[in-house]
Design an enzyme around this catalytic site. Sequence first.
Site, mmCIF file in Angstrom:
data_model
loop_
_atom_site.group_PDB
_atom_site.id
_atom_site.type_symbol
_atom_site.label_atom_id
_atom_site.label_comp_id
_atom_site.label_asym_id
_atom_site.label_seq_id
_atom_site.Cartn_x
_atom_site.Cartn_y
_atom_site.Cartn_z
ATOM 1 N N LYS A 1 29.914 37.105 34.678
ATOM 2 C CA LYS A 1 29.393 37.685 35.929
ATOM 3 C C LYS A 1 30.503 38.493 36.609
ATOM 4 O O LYS A 1 31.686 38.346 36.259
ATOM 5 C CB LYS A 1 28.929 36.564 36.856
ATOM 6 C CG LYS A 1 30.052 35.624 37.284
ATOM 7 C CD LYS A 1 29.531 34.437 38.075
ATOM 8 C CE LYS A 1 30.673 33.462 38.327
ATOM 9 N NZ LYS A 1 30.213 32.171 38.829
ATOM 10 N N TYR B 1 53.556 52.966 56.463
ATOM 11 C CA TYR B 1 52.713 52.854 57.669
ATOM 12 C C TYR B 1 53.174 51.721 58.591
ATOM 13 O O TYR B 1 53.467 50.618 58.125
ATOM 14 C CB TYR B 1 51.264 52.566 57.283
ATOM 15 C CG TYR B 1 50.526 53.754 56.712
ATOM 16 C CD1 TYR B 1 50.412 54.942 57.432
ATOM 17 C CD2 TYR B 1 49.949 53.670 55.458
ATOM 18 C CE1 TYR B 1 49.717 56.022 56.897
ATOM 19 C CE2 TYR B 1 49.248 54.741 54.924
ATOM 20 C CZ TYR B 1 49.139 55.923 55.646
ATOM 21 O OH TYR B 1 48.456 56.980 55.122
ATOM 22 N N MET C 1 46.748 52.844 50.637
ATOM 23 C CA MET C 1 45.538 52.851 49.833
ATOM 24 C C MET C 1 45.861 53.065 48.347
ATOM 25 O O MET C 1 45.270 52.421 47.482
ATOM 26 C CB MET C 1 44.591 53.950 50.332
ATOM 27 C CG MET C 1 43.215 53.894 49.688
ATOM 28 S SD MET C 1 42.120 55.207 50.225
ATOM 29 C CE MET C 1 41.694 54.697 51.872
HETATM 30 C C1 LIG Z 1 30.721 31.162 38.054
HETATM 31 C C2 LIG Z 1 29.960 29.991 37.608
HETATM 32 C C3 LIG Z 1 30.516 29.065 36.709
HETATM 33 C C4 LIG Z 1 31.931 29.157 36.195
HETATM 34 O O1 LIG Z 1 32.866 28.763 37.183
HETATM 35 P P1 LIG Z 1 34.420 28.703 36.838
HETATM 36 O O2 LIG Z 1 35.005 27.949 37.968
HETATM 37 O O3 LIG Z 1 34.905 30.115 36.789
HETATM 38 O O4 LIG Z 1 34.564 28.030 35.530
HETATM 39 C C5 LIG Z 1 29.700 28.045 36.258
HETATM 40 N N1 LIG Z 1 28.418 27.923 36.694
HETATM 41 C C6 LIG Z 1 27.876 28.784 37.573
HETATM 42 C C7 LIG Z 1 26.471 28.573 38.024
HETATM 43 C C8 LIG Z 1 28.626 29.828 38.070
HETATM 44 O O5 LIG Z 1 28.077 30.690 38.940
#
Ligand SMILES: *Cc1c(COP(=O)(O)O)cnc(C)c1O
Length: 380
Positions: free
Chosen positions: A46, A273, A321
């Site tokens: 993700k 800055y 930036m």
């Molecule tokens: C992101 C996520 C994980 C993994 O978490 P980590 O701490 O990065 O291992 C597992 N389950 C769900 C539902 C997540 O959203």
Amino acid sequence: MRLALLVYHPAMRNCRAVIHLQNLHSNLASIRTASGGRVRLCLMVKADGYGHGAVGIAQAAVKMGIDCFGVVTAGEALELRAAGITAQVLLLGLAAPRECIDMVKYGISAVVADEDLIRGYAAAAKAAGAVARLHLKIDTGMGTIGCTPERAPVLARLIAGTPGLSLEGICSHFPVADDADTAYTDEQIRRFSRCIGEIRKAGISPGTVHLANSAAHQRFPESWFDMVRLGIAAYGYPGAPERDPPLLLKPVMEVRAPVSFIKRVPAGTALSYGHTFTTGRSTIIATVSAGYADGYRRGLSNRGRVLINGTTYPVVGTICMDKFLADLGPDSDVKQYDEVTLFGPDRSGPDAAELASILHTIPYEITCGINTRVPRTYVD
Ligand SMILES: *Cc1c(COP(=O)(O)O)cnc(C)c1O
């Protein structure tokens, strides 16, 4: 001419992220060894693979034997399919009703937590003439999404008994698996196990049972069930303070940028800055081609350190930036165009955990925060 420029441009970028795939490989191997090869691994990709590039990571991980990838939005799921990833993709977020059809069409396994969405998937399955593979999410104490444990057997039965739907799994998530106090997580594991037991007793097969994240994988073997969902550990940072013996994890992401300019300045020179830094002596100052727009956060102003040719130097002045300054000291052989490591796996320099600790955050936010304008280069 224009096209040539466009093609050339990414290589000209100043700041880049080098993704060390051999470290990903070694982390996955350590993780597998730690769990005795007993459980299946769902690699979380993700948020563009925690900033490492979801497609690049998934393509490499398939070759390393990973056969399940976790995402949170429907768009992230489709991005993997569009890139030709045919492995299981598990959507851990709740799809919007209009997204169900694509999830079914492209064979994405998806989490559900209420009757409405289950019915949405049933309609989509009918329309697509395919089976919707669903994972029922139970809220055992995270408090974000999930049905109550009491409701779980009813929803499991609904999924198992509806044409076009398949109950492919049951899952839940931990809020405090990294906490020194294990009481809450222990209780959550018991609650989840009881719930699975009730579903089985009702004659329903729960499919793949999964609960653990990186922290729980590290600390609670009784939470592994059939599959663990790992993100941060695979990317090289422990999900919780290291257990004994520690997992050998190596950061996968390295962010580099060149020195674009070098100058010697006298004592008493105010820099960048806000003039938040004034030199206390005659010194050599390097300008580095990265800034907060790349994800090198402004909170590191006058607090971070960088690695150049094996030596670390303090970040001085306010981070801009697109650039920031490092104090090379009165004598330095660092040259213009030398490469600077902002953070990475080299133990003589900072990693994302060090930056996170300065910024009072977690390594996840550091790697996710590396902006899309920073090209990712994958090295074996
Ligand atoms: C992101 C996520 C994980 C993994 O978490 P980590 O701490 O990065 O291992 C597992 N389950 C769900 C539902 C997540 O959203």
